[in-house]
Design a protein around this motif. Sequence first.
Motif, PDB file in Angstrom:
ATOM      1  N   HIS A  26     -19.836  22.131  31.160  1.00  0.00           N
ATOM      2  CA  HIS A  26     -21.187  21.979  31.696  1.00  0.00           C
ATOM      3  C   HIS A  26     -21.903  23.322  31.778  1.00  0.00           C
ATOM      4  O   HIS A  26     -23.109  23.399  31.589  1.00  0.00           O
ATOM      5  N   LYS A  75     -18.572  12.239  26.680  1.00  0.00           N
ATOM      6  CA  LYS A  75     -17.784  13.373  26.171  1.00  0.00           C
ATOM      7  C   LYS A  75     -16.279  13.097  26.281  1.00  0.00           C
ATOM      8  O   LYS A  75     -15.533  13.221  25.302  1.00  0.00           O
ATOM      9  N   SER A  76     -15.854  12.740  27.488  1.00  0.00           N
ATOM     10  CA  SER A  76     -14.413  12.481  27.678  1.00  0.00           C
ATOM     11  C   SER A  76     -13.961  11.306  26.822  1.00  0.00           C
ATOM     12  O   SER A  76     -12.835  11.279  26.323  1.00  0.00           O
ATOM     13  N   THR A  77     -14.855  10.320  26.665  1.00  0.00           N
ATOM     14  CA  THR A  77     -14.498   9.172  25.834  1.00  0.00           C
ATOM     15  C   THR A  77     -14.238   9.604  24.393  1.00  0.00           C
ATOM     16  O   THR A  77     -13.309   9.123  23.754  1.00  0.00           O
ATOM     17  N   PHE A  83     -17.604  -0.322  25.836  1.00  0.00           N
ATOM     18  CA  PHE A  83     -16.931  -0.870  27.021  1.00  0.00           C
ATOM     19  C   PHE A  83     -17.779  -2.041  27.467  1.00  0.00           C
ATOM     20  O   PHE A  83     -18.792  -1.846  28.129  1.00  0.00           O
ATOM     21  N   PRO A 122     -25.076  15.417  29.544  1.00  0.00           N
ATOM     22  CA  PRO A 122     -25.106  15.045  30.962  1.00  0.00           C
ATOM     23  C   PRO A 122     -23.903  14.181  31.359  1.00  0.00           C
ATOM     24  O   PRO A 122     -23.169  13.696  30.506  1.00  0.00           O
ATOM     25  N   ASN A 123     -23.720  13.980  32.658  1.00  0.00           N
ATOM     26  CA  ASN A 123     -22.635  13.130  33.157  1.00  0.00           C
ATOM     27  C   ASN A 123     -22.734  11.740  32.563  1.00  0.00           C
ATOM     28  O   ASN A 123     -23.815  11.180  32.477  1.00  0.00           O
ATOM     29  N   ALA A 163     -22.238  10.977  29.487  1.00  0.00           N
ATOM     30  CA  ALA A 163     -22.755  11.001  28.116  1.00  0.00           C
ATOM     31  C   ALA A 163     -21.731  10.457  27.125  1.00  0.00           C
ATOM     32  O   ALA A 163     -22.073  10.053  26.026  1.00  0.00           O
ATOM     33  N   GLU A 165     -13.517  20.051  30.303  1.00  0.00           N
ATOM     34  CA  GLU A 165     -14.074  20.746  31.474  1.00  0.00           C
ATOM     35  C   GLU A 165     -13.041  21.631  32.171  1.00  0.00           C
ATOM     36  O   GLU A 165     -12.745  21.454  33.348  1.00  0.00           O
ATOM     37  N   LEU A 186     -21.674  -1.763  27.264  1.00  0.00           N
ATOM     38  CA  LEU A 186     -22.032  -0.339  27.244  1.00  0.00           C
ATOM     39  C   LEU A 186     -21.467   0.358  26.007  1.00  0.00           C
ATOM     40  O   LEU A 186     -20.280   0.235  25.703  1.00  0.00           O
TER      41      LEU A 186
HETATM   42  N1  LIG Z   1     -12.126   2.980  30.618  1.00  0.00           N
HETATM   43  C1  LIG Z   1     -13.441   2.757  30.768  1.00  0.00           C
HETATM   44  N2  LIG Z   1     -13.878   1.498  31.013  1.00  0.00           N
HETATM   45  C2  LIG Z   1     -15.199   1.259  31.153  1.00  0.00           C
HETATM   46  N3  LIG Z   1     -16.152   2.188  31.067  1.00  0.00           N
HETATM   47  C3  LIG Z   1     -15.792   3.452  30.827  1.00  0.00           C
HETATM   48  C4  LIG Z   1     -14.410   3.802  30.668  1.00  0.00           C
HETATM   49  N4  LIG Z   1     -14.328   5.131  30.447  1.00  0.00           N
HETATM   50  C5  LIG Z   1     -15.603   5.595  30.469  1.00  0.00           C
HETATM   51  N5  LIG Z   1     -16.468   4.593  30.702  1.00  0.00           N
HETATM   52  C6  LIG Z   1     -17.943   4.724  30.739  1.00  0.00           C
HETATM   53  O1  LIG Z   1     -18.353   5.350  29.568  1.00  0.00           O
HETATM   54  C7  LIG Z   1     -19.405   6.266  29.831  1.00  0.00           C
HETATM   55  C8  LIG Z   1     -19.010   7.644  29.350  1.00  0.00           C
HETATM   56  O2  LIG Z   1     -17.984   8.151  30.172  1.00  0.00           O
HETATM   57  P1  LIG Z   1     -17.313   9.560  29.931  1.00  0.00           P
HETATM   58  O3  LIG Z   1     -16.245   9.720  30.931  1.00  0.00           O
HETATM   59  O4  LIG Z   1     -16.946   9.687  28.518  1.00  0.00           O
HETATM   60  O5  LIG Z   1     -18.509  10.557  30.259  1.00  0.00           O
HETATM   61  P2  LIG Z   1     -18.498  12.134  30.282  1.00  0.00           P
HETATM   62  O6  LIG Z   1     -19.533  12.580  29.320  1.00  0.00           O
HETATM   63  O7  LIG Z   1     -17.149  12.671  30.109  1.00  0.00           O
HETATM   64  O8  LIG Z   1     -19.046  12.415  31.751  1.00  0.00           O
HETATM   65  P3  LIG Z   1     -18.642  13.540  32.807  1.00  0.00           P
HETATM   66  O9  LIG Z   1     -19.471  14.718  32.532  1.00  0.00           O
HETATM   67  O10 LIG Z   1     -19.001  12.908  34.107  1.00  0.00           O
HETATM   68  O11 LIG Z   1     -17.211  13.789  32.655  1.00  0.00           O
HETATM   69  C9  LIG Z   1     -19.660   6.209  31.331  1.00  0.00           C
HETATM   70  O12 LIG Z   1     -20.769   5.361  31.548  1.00  0.00           O
HETATM   71  C10 LIG Z   1     -18.407   5.625  31.879  1.00  0.00           C
HETATM   72  O13 LIG Z   1     -18.669   4.876  33.033  1.00  0.00           O
END
Ligand SMILES: Nc1ncnc2c1ncn2[C@@H]1O[C@H](COP(=O)(O)OP(=O)(O)OP(=O)(O)O)[C@@H](O)[C@H]1O
Lengths: 238, 336
Positions: A191, A40-42, A11, A35-36, A38, A158, A14
């Motif tokens: 988590h 995962k959702s991506t 992104f 961790p938050n 990290a 989650e 990043l």
């Molecule tokens: N559409 C997007 N555009 C820009 N950055 C994004 C986008 N989606 C996620 N990110 C960034 O990518 C990184 C990973 O996000 P993600 O949601 O995958 O984390 P996660 O592991 O699921 O966290 P959580 O435990 O909080 O759900 C974060 O820094 C987030 O800000």
Amino acid sequence: MLKAVNITKRFGSLKAVDNLSFEVQKGQIYGIAGPNGAGKSTVYNLITGFYPYEGKIEFDGRDITGLPPYRIAKAGIARTFQIPKTFPSLSVQRSISVGSRFGAPGGLDSAHVNEILHFVSLETERYQKTGLLNLLGKKKLMIGAALATKPKILMLDEPMAGLNALEIKAMMGLIRKINSDLEITIVIIEHFMKVLTDLTETLLIIETGRMICCDAPEIAANNPQVIECYLGDTYVEC
Amino acid sequence: MNLKSMVTFLAVTYGLIGIMPLFVGDSVIIMRILTMILIWSIVASCWDVIMGFAGIFSFGQVAFFVIGAYSSAILSVSLNVPPVVAMLMAGMITAMVGVLVGLPCIKLAGPYIALVTFAFHMALKPFFSGPLGKAIGSGGSRGILSVPPIKIFGMAFSSAELVPFFYLALFLTLICSGVIVAILKSYWGTAFLALKDSEDFAVSLGISAFKYKLMVFGITSFITGLFGALYVHYVGILSIRVLSGQVFTTLMIMIVVGGIGQYPGVVLGAVFTVTAEQLLRPLGIYRFVIMGGLVVAVVLLLPDGITGLIRKLFPGRQEKESRSIETHKSSLEGVG
Ligand SMILES: Nc1ncnc2c1ncn2[C@@H]1O[C@H](COP(=O)(O)OP(=O)(O)OP(=O)(O)O)[C@@H](O)[C@H]1O
Ligand SMILES: [Mg+2]
């Protein structure tokens, strides 16, 4: 069954997912933690085709890289969302039918929709508008609609977040039943370490988009690197 | 609204409009109002389908109406195509244009769709009045002055014979209303609602956003174009004045008064708006001040338009439903 090969998602500057590879075996309950932020959702969003990415994802031996989300759903990959999503304009039954009508191989299967309403215990709410469900109800609805697509694999993001102890127990029971009775492979982002050690056979831990370790949950949880980067504080809570 | 109440509502409303000529068939002005109510009710219904149900903020509704009108007029005047055939072709041309306009809208968020579609609307005026329009037979800024009446089995339908034309319009209105109800109540309609409510959730369940969004553009612009064609053979003349803000505003008042996403409430919106506009005509341009004030009042006081008001006055089943849900909710909480 589901295989990610060197997937990377940027992104801007990043790297949300950074050269990640893993494989989920058929019949497993496969955990993902970290961790938050990290990534995962991506990872879920990449697998289900919501974003373009570098690398390759195979499902059932077939390359699904670059397919649009609805094709991936039809191919047998179902998912839920971290922030519950529903169709406020539709009733519970109609929402679940959407999965059946559009996602399942044979199209609408009313008998199957009824079975699912029973399976996720939303029978009494079937004519209710989905916006009126409580948090647990919304999560069950997302799972029900996903199951209606007759998936081979179900990816939960989650599912326990925001639930109380009793509800978590019920949700764990439901996930086990989906895996054993319906024979659907499960991937779960979570988590709570307790949930992961109880449910999963394999646990993938990621941080800043990279794999820290991938092992049986008891072993992974005791990996010094994991304890340092992620479990340090959470472990005390559980 | 469920299928049964939707069909009943439409049958009663159009039924009442349909028997009016038996009593007022001699009054030119009332027959004109009734015919315009039919035409606008369908155009406004299509807007409600795309905006209210599919959640796509398309502001191209008048543009599609005008494209249908010009297509049928040009085909029948310049190419001598029989009006009935020209009308169907006009519907298809408009559907194709609708799909083309819809393409860039698929990935866009609400306000940007409004901008794109309205920009399209704005582009039509210079197109039809300029050399490009003249080249295809639009008549430039003067317009087309002698659009032929519709001929079916040797019978001519136009504003010269108001009652027969009214019943032709009613016939088409009923068919198109039937199509709209069938779409809304089928899984197509469910797909539109699902995509509006949560596109992510909808596509994760196997709905193709691409297919269903283009479909909604295609279907609504076909019907809108068809009624644009019907309109032009009725009035017999056409110029770019149809693209004025007045027509656009009037149409918007209809769906706001009827209730956005409350189909078939928009039909009552059309009845009300066309009649009010006609009654307020002596006030000249000031009638739009009154209509505008009315819109503000409706938006503030009745967010769901007349439909919401009717629901409040006659609670009936809906109320019972939500009450039983509430009791159910509390019993659940008791357990949890
Ligand atoms: N559409 C997007 N555009 C820009 N950055 C994004 C986008 N989606 C996620 N990110 C960034 O990518 C990184 C990973 O996000 P993600 O949601 O995958 O984390 P996660 O592991 O699921 O966290 P959580 O435990 O909080 O759900 C974060 O820094 C987030 O800000
Ligand atoms: Mg997440």
